[in-house]
Design an enzyme around this catalytic site. Structure first.
Site, PDB file in Angstrom:
ATOM      1  N   GLU A 129      44.349  94.872  -5.669  1.00  0.00           N
ATOM      2  CA  GLU A 129      45.589  94.096  -5.610  1.00  0.00           C
ATOM      3  C   GLU A 129      45.795  93.166  -6.809  1.00  0.00           C
ATOM      4  O   GLU A 129      45.938  91.958  -6.643  1.00  0.00           O
ATOM      5  CB  GLU A 129      45.654  93.300  -4.303  1.00  0.00           C
ATOM      6  CG  GLU A 129      45.591  94.203  -3.087  1.00  0.00           C
ATOM      7  CD  GLU A 129      45.718  93.437  -1.759  1.00  0.00           C
ATOM      8  OE1 GLU A 129      45.822  92.204  -1.798  1.00  0.00           O
ATOM      9  OE2 GLU A 129      45.707  94.090  -0.723  1.00  0.00           O
ATOM     10  N   GLU A 166      43.820 103.081   2.160  1.00  0.00           N
ATOM     11  CA  GLU A 166      43.751 102.183   3.327  1.00  0.00           C
ATOM     12  C   GLU A 166      44.929 102.469   4.249  1.00  0.00           C
ATOM     13  O   GLU A 166      45.843 101.668   4.377  1.00  0.00           O
ATOM     14  CB  GLU A 166      43.779 100.713   2.881  1.00  0.00           C
ATOM     15  CG  GLU A 166      42.679 100.367   1.899  1.00  0.00           C
ATOM     16  CD  GLU A 166      42.642  98.894   1.516  1.00  0.00           C
ATOM     17  OE1 GLU A 166      43.185  98.052   2.246  1.00  0.00           O
ATOM     18  OE2 GLU A 166      42.044  98.588   0.470  1.00  0.00           O
TER      19      GLU A 166
END
Ligand code: XIL
Length: 375
Positions: A167, A277
């Site tokens: 991220e 994910e």
């Protein structure tokens, strides 16, 4: 020697011996097949993964479920930097459990994650450590190097793929994450990205190194920002092998075709891609007559998007079963729950989504067999 028409017809009528040109047998395309998701994934050569769970998970019924149905396991929390209680002080007991389990059962091990500025990604002492340093960037570089040596070095040759940076961008835009301690400390954010990958490459030259990001599939600005970031890394010669699209469909559902195109955009840069994910909140389809069936169709679309991209080497669901989902515990997402977002229900039974993902793999295998059958 050419194959006669009658012989070819006979062979085609025996679905379990649909031989590929490479000699492999596509057992899972047999309509009577009871192939598990793991078997279908192994035949397709695309990893089907899930996460490790809490301490001791591997020797419980969760471990049995994982090794039966999945071919890859990602360390959910036990390799994040927060496992260091002080600089250089690590507790590897839980990570050892996961990596040993993967080896014992022939699963690919995916290491998550070296550098992530949110939640469990950051050790509690890091802020103080940098605040006390005369040169915070130099101190952070030292700490990063020691961290990569300790963690990547310990599992070198055993962890196949690492999410090196997680991220790097702002949650809902294509800009660097403003709340990142790395963004705030490094004068040039590019230096942080490049250093992270260089350190990981030095410590394990064989591991595949990924940049992992949330929402590039549903947010166009995020996708464009990520593409620009990765292009820059490639231009600078940063040793990156792949890009992970997290998933986490909890505020918005993905469009499978857009997802496929965006995965392909990174593949076109010569990189590997993965869905890293995946979870799909039931609450996004609760208005449908059969929410579980609607959820299964979202899963099918995501799996098919990956399977349509040659460079897509895996799909990983985040959490093994609905009773374990992080979404029901996360401060932001828990109030919107329960989410029931995985392939298995709380009683560990496969949901319709399990079957739809399995079917997506079987369909991909059937397409491959049809393409490679000698004519
Ligand atoms: C989550 C874990 O699942 C939770 O157990 C933990 O408390 C917080 O982190 N994106 C990521 C993962 O990259 O590391 C996060 O995992 C979920 C969001």
């Amino acid at each position: 020697m050419s194959i006669s028409t009658p012989l070819r017809v006979a062979l085609l009528s025996l679905p379990w011996v649909l031989s590929c040109a490479d000699g492999s047998v596509t057992r899972c395309t047999d309509s009577n097949s009871t192939c598990t998701l793991r078997e279908a994934s192994e035949e397709a050569g695309v990893f089907m993964g899930t996460t490790s769970e809490g301490a001791g998970w591997a020797s419980t019924e969760i471990g049995t479920l994982v090794e039966t149905h999945f071919s890859s396991v990602t360390t959910q929390n036990e390799l994040k930097w927060s496992i260091a209680s002080a600089p250089g002080v690590y507790d590897f007991e839980r990570a050892d459990e996961t990596i040993d389990f993967a080896e014992q059962h022939g699963l690919r091990a995916r290491g998550h994650t070296l550098f992530w500025h949110r939640l469990s990604g950051i050790p509690s002492w890091l802020g103080d450590e940098l605040a006390a340093a005369a040169d915070p960037e130099a101190r952070l570089r030292e700490l990063m190097q020691a961290h990569v040596r300790a963690v990547v070095g310990r599992y070198a040759g055993r962890i196949d793929t690492w999410d090196v940076v997680n991220e790097p961008l702002d949650v809902f835009s294509g800009n660097p994450a403003p709340d990142s301690i790395f963004f705030q400390t490094f004068e040039r954010y590019e230096d942080f990205l490049d250093l992270s990958f260089q350190l990981a490459r030095q410590e394990d030259p064989t591991a595949k190194l990924f940049l992992n990001e949330i929402f590039p599939s549903i947010n166009e600005a995020k996708f464009e920002g990520l593409l620009a970031l990765v292009r820059g890394m490639l231009e600078r010669g940063t040793p990156i092998d792949g890009v992970g699209f997290q998933g986490h469909f909890v505020v918005q559902l993905p469009d499978a075709e857009i997802l496929r195109q965006r995965l392909q955009a990174f593949a076109d840069l010569g990189l590997l891609v993965e869905i890293t994910e995946l979870d799909v909140s039931i609450n996004l389809v609760n208005d449908q007559p059969d929410p579980l069936a609607a959820q299964a169709e979202i899963y099918r679309g995501v799996a098919a998007a990956c399977l349509a991209v040659t460079a897509c080497r895996g799909i990983t669901t985040w959490n093994v079963h609905d009773g374990l989902t992080w979404l029901d515990r996360d401060p932001l997402f828990a109030p919107l729950g329960p989410h029931r977002p995985t392939l298995f229900d709380e009683s560990l039974n496969p949901k319709p989504a399990y079957e739809s993902v399995r079917e997506a793999f079987v369909a991909a295998l059937a397409r491959k067999a049809a393409q490679t059958f000698p004519r």
